[in-house]
Design an enzyme around this catalytic site. Structure first.
Site, PDB file in Angstrom:
ATOM      1  N   GLN A 242      -6.360   4.150   8.353  1.00 18.36           N
ATOM      2  CA  GLN A 242      -7.192   3.471   9.367  1.00 18.36           C
ATOM      3  C   GLN A 242      -6.952   4.015  10.770  1.00 18.36           C
ATOM      4  O   GLN A 242      -7.782   3.834  11.651  1.00 18.36           O
ATOM      5  CB  GLN A 242      -6.952   1.954   9.324  1.00 18.36           C
ATOM      6  CG  GLN A 242      -5.680   1.454  10.009  1.00 18.36           C
ATOM      7  CD  GLN A 242      -4.411   1.668   9.186  1.00 18.36           C
ATOM      8  OE1 GLN A 242      -4.485   2.035   8.033  1.00 18.36           O
ATOM      9  NE2 GLN A 242      -3.244   1.430   9.788  1.00 18.36           N
TER      10      GLN A 242
ATOM     11  N   LYS B  74       0.827  -1.211   0.000  1.00 19.97           N
ATOM     12  CA  LYS B  74       0.000   0.000   0.000  1.00 19.97           C
ATOM     13  C   LYS B  74       0.861   1.261   0.000  1.00 19.97           C
ATOM     14  O   LYS B  74       0.628   2.173  -0.792  1.00 19.97           O
ATOM     15  CB  LYS B  74      -0.930   0.013   1.235  1.00 19.97           C
ATOM     16  CG  LYS B  74      -1.869  -1.177   1.327  1.00 19.97           C
ATOM     17  CD  LYS B  74      -2.767  -1.090   2.531  1.00 19.97           C
ATOM     18  CE  LYS B  74      -2.050  -1.102   3.863  1.00 19.97           C
ATOM     19  NZ  LYS B  74      -1.267  -2.340   4.106  1.00 19.97           N
TER      20      LYS B  74
ATOM     21  N   GLU C 246      -1.667   5.126   6.258  1.00 22.25           N
ATOM     22  CA  GLU C 246      -2.207   4.594   7.522  1.00 22.25           C
ATOM     23  C   GLU C 246      -3.549   5.257   7.848  1.00 22.25           C
ATOM     24  O   GLU C 246      -3.807   5.658   8.986  1.00 22.25           O
ATOM     25  CB  GLU C 246      -1.208   4.808   8.675  1.00 22.25           C
ATOM     26  CG  GLU C 246       0.188   4.263   8.438  1.00 22.25           C
ATOM     27  CD  GLU C 246       0.285   2.730   8.462  1.00 22.25           C
ATOM     28  OE1 GLU C 246      -0.775   2.060   8.636  1.00 22.25           O
ATOM     29  OE2 GLU C 246       1.391   2.207   8.287  1.00 22.25           O
TER      30      GLU C 246
ATOM     31  N   CYS D 201      -3.024 -15.740   4.368  1.00 20.99           N
ATOM     32  CA  CYS D 201      -4.195 -16.054   3.550  1.00 20.99           C
ATOM     33  C   CYS D 201      -5.330 -16.444   4.502  1.00 20.99           C
ATOM     34  O   CYS D 201      -5.108 -16.628   5.701  1.00 20.99           O
ATOM     35  CB  CYS D 201      -3.877 -17.206   2.586  1.00 20.99           C
ATOM     36  SG  CYS D 201      -3.683 -18.798   3.404  1.00 20.99           S
TER      37      CYS D 201
END
Ligand code: ADP
Ligand code: MG
Ligand code: ZN
Length: 201
Positions: free
Chosen positions: A92, A23, A90, A184
């Site tokens: 969030q 990201k 960031e 995952c």
């Protein structure tokens, strides 16, 4: 994929995914290109974590771009004055006012690129990310490489002393001696079962 940029006015791009999914790298890549195009570019990040470089966004692979650590979303809004493209890393970790802040910037005709974790370590939506995602003109959900099996990682596992953190642990725990793994779904669930067992002990 068709991506038509709004003819007039600004827009919001959101880059989400688990830790290590790239990201910050993608945020840096996009804003670097905006800079090459002659735009005035600013990256802000929340001051919650000042253990690392406060003046840069730094990716896990070492990509780096200057950034301003801001107190809160109000501070971010103030700093954004005079810039054409605003990166938010960031996302969030910001307070809920980040949503109005971003809408305001977009309304002023700016391009906003927000990068953040879509899920916390429990797998729940993280902070204001769901609201940003639904308001975005463009969304990218990146995957990391699962630290356990090498598959496509969509989750972030928090480890305390090598074991999955308990579900009732604080969502944001800066400075603790925790480590994080991209996982995952299968490897995350295997770990989650383990952490529930640990909680039952
Ligand atoms: P994010 O901001 O999503 O946490 P970064 O942009 O900081 O991700 O880092 C992405 C880089 O991290 C990758 O390009 C790669 O070099 C490195 N990396 C380390 N571990 C992993 C992993 N498990 N999966 C993918 N990339 C990883
Ligand atoms: Mg990052
Ligand atoms: Zn796996």
């Amino acid at each position: 994929m068709i991506r038509n940029v709004p003819g007039s006015g600004g827009w919001l791009e959101v880059i989400c995914g688990p830790m290590f999914s790239g990201k910050s790298e993608e945020l840096i890549r996009r804003l670097r290109r905006a800079e090459i195009a002659g735009q005035r570019v600013l990256i802000v990040k929340p001051r919650v974590d000042d253990r690392y470089d406060v003046a840069h966004v730094v990716s896990h692979a070492g990509a780096k771009m200057r950034a301003v650590s801001v107190e809160d979303s109000r501070d971010a809004l103030r700093r954004a004055d005079g810039y054409d493209a605003i990166g938010v890393d960031e996302a969030q970790f910001f307070d809920e006012h980040i949503v109005e802040t971003v809408e305001r910037l977009v309304g002023e005709g700016k391009r906003v690129v927000a990068a953040g974790l879509d899920r916390d370590f429990r797998g729940e939506p993280f902070g204001a990310m769901p609201l940003l995602l639904c308001r975005a003109e463009f969304v990218d959900k990146l995957q990391a490489v699962c630290h356990r099996c090498g598959g496509a990682a969509t989750r972030t596992q928090r480890l305390v002393d090598g074991a999955p953190a308990p579900f009732d642990g604080a969502t944001i725990q800066i400075g603790a001696l925790d480590s994080y793994e991209a996982r995952c779904g299968d490897c995350y669930r295997a770990g989650a079962a383990l952490s529930l067992d640990a909680a039952a002990v």
